[in-house]
Design a protein around this motif. Structure first.
Motif, PDB file in Angstrom:
ATOM      1  N   UNK A  58       4.513 -19.760 -20.009  1.00 33.29           N
ATOM      2  CA  UNK A  58       4.780 -19.235 -21.382  1.00 33.29           C
ATOM      3  C   UNK A  58       3.794 -18.094 -21.535  1.00 33.29           C
ATOM      4  N   UNK A  59       3.902 -16.961 -22.029  1.00 42.08           N
ATOM      5  CA  UNK A  59       3.050 -15.887 -22.119  1.00 42.08           C
ATOM      6  C   UNK A  59       2.799 -14.881 -21.243  1.00 42.08           C
ATOM      7  N   UNK A  60       3.327 -15.351 -20.150  1.00 40.95           N
ATOM      8  CA  UNK A  60       3.340 -14.250 -18.705  1.00 40.95           C
ATOM      9  C   UNK A  60       4.527 -13.423 -19.013  1.00 40.95           C
ATOM     10  N   UNK A  61       4.112 -11.809 -18.999  1.00 38.99           N
ATOM     11  CA  UNK A  61       5.238 -10.893 -18.966  1.00 38.99           C
ATOM     12  C   UNK A  61       5.691 -10.508 -17.708  1.00 38.99           C
ATOM     13  N   UNK A  62       4.664 -10.343 -16.635  1.00 37.36           N
ATOM     14  CA  UNK A  62       4.600  -9.821 -15.273  1.00 37.36           C
ATOM     15  C   UNK A  62       3.582 -10.318 -14.371  1.00 37.36           C
ATOM     16  N   UNK A  63       3.897 -10.485 -13.224  1.00 44.40           N
ATOM     17  CA  UNK A  63       2.890 -10.898 -12.097  1.00 44.40           C
ATOM     18  C   UNK A  63       3.057  -9.783 -10.894  1.00 44.40           C
ATOM     19  N   UNK A  64       2.002  -9.212 -10.556  1.00 45.02           N
ATOM     20  CA  UNK A  64       1.940  -8.203  -9.499  1.00 45.02           C
ATOM     21  C   UNK A  64       1.030  -8.520  -8.414  1.00 45.02           C
ATOM     22  N   UNK A  65       1.483  -8.612  -7.313  1.00 43.53           N
ATOM     23  CA  UNK A  65       0.733  -9.041  -6.134  1.00 43.53           C
ATOM     24  C   UNK A  65       0.120  -7.766  -5.691  1.00 43.53           C
ATOM     25  N   UNK A  66      -1.500  -7.933  -5.454  1.00 43.63           N
ATOM     26  CA  UNK A  66      -2.279  -7.076  -5.079  1.00 43.63           C
ATOM     27  C   UNK A  66      -1.889  -6.483  -3.598  1.00 43.63           C
ATOM     28  N   UNK A  67      -1.965  -5.292  -3.391  1.00 47.81           N
ATOM     29  CA  UNK A  67      -1.670  -4.519  -2.511  1.00 47.81           C
ATOM     30  C   UNK A  67      -2.939  -4.439  -1.591  1.00 47.81           C
ATOM     31  N   UNK A  68      -2.835  -4.487  -0.043  1.00 47.56           N
ATOM     32  CA  UNK A  68      -4.149  -4.195   0.668  1.00 47.56           C
ATOM     33  C   UNK A  68      -3.766  -3.029   1.626  1.00 47.56           C
ATOM     34  N   UNK A  69      -4.586  -2.263   1.871  1.00 45.62           N
ATOM     35  CA  UNK A  69      -4.495  -1.215   2.682  1.00 45.62           C
ATOM     36  C   UNK A  69      -6.004  -1.192   3.577  1.00 45.62           C
ATOM     37  N   UNK A  70      -5.703  -1.211   4.848  1.00 43.72           N
ATOM     38  CA  UNK A  70      -6.942  -0.905   5.699  1.00 43.72           C
ATOM     39  C   UNK A  70      -6.829   0.327   6.305  1.00 43.72           C
ATOM     40  N   UNK A  71      -7.924   1.130   6.188  1.00 47.31           N
ATOM     41  CA  UNK A  71      -8.236   2.491   6.749  1.00 47.31           C
ATOM     42  C   UNK A  71      -8.676   2.181   8.312  1.00 47.31           C
ATOM     43  N   UNK A  72      -8.125   3.083   8.945  1.00 41.08           N
ATOM     44  CA  UNK A  72      -8.535   3.094  10.511  1.00 41.08           C
ATOM     45  C   UNK A  72     -10.145   3.329  10.573  1.00 41.08           C
ATOM     46  N   UNK A  73     -10.685   2.852  11.604  1.00 41.82           N
ATOM     47  CA  UNK A  73     -12.124   3.115  11.582  1.00 41.82           C
ATOM     48  C   UNK A  73     -12.280   4.621  12.015  1.00 41.82           C
ATOM     49  N   UNK A  74     -13.308   4.871  11.573  1.00 41.05           N
ATOM     50  CA  UNK A  74     -13.879   6.441  11.801  1.00 41.05           C
ATOM     51  C   UNK A  74     -13.585   7.091  13.134  1.00 41.05           C
TER      52      UNK A  74
END
Length: 79
Positions: A58-74
Motif C-alpha cells: 500500500x502506497x507504492x505507485x510503481x516499481x522500476x528495476x535498475x538498468x545495467x550497462x557495461x561499457x567495453x574496455x578502452x
C-alpha cells in the motif's frame, strides 16, 4: 535467486506517510539505500523473487528495476 536494484515511486496520497511505506518495504525484504522524500522515490535492492510483493504494498505507485550497462574496455575495437 539474485538481488536486483530498484526504484520505488510512492503514491502522492502517501507523501506525508512515506516513512510508513519505507517500513513496509523493509518488512517485505527490501534493503533501502536512499530516500528521496521530496520527489517520493525510494531506492534499494531486493531478492528478484520478491519484486511482485513490493509492487502490492500500500502506497507504492510503481516499481522500476535498475538498468545495467557495461561499457567495453578502452582497448576494444569498437566503442
Amino acid at each position: 535467486m539474485s538481488e536486483v536494484n530498484l526504484s520505488v515511486l510512492v503514491n502522492d496520497d502517501y507523501s506525508d506517510r512515506i516513512l510508513e511505506v519505507v517500513a513496509a518495504l523493509q518488512a517485505g525484504g527490501m534493503k533501502v539505500e536512499q530516500l528521496m522524500e521530496q520527489i517520493g522515490v525510494i531506492t534499494g535492492s531486493i531478492d528478484s523473487t520478491k519484486v511482485a510483493e513490493i509492487e502490492r504494498i500500500e502506497g507504492v505507485s510503481a516499481v522500476e528495476l535498475a538498468q545495467r550497462y557495461q561499457l567495453k574496455p578502452p582497448s576494444s575495437e569498437i566503442q
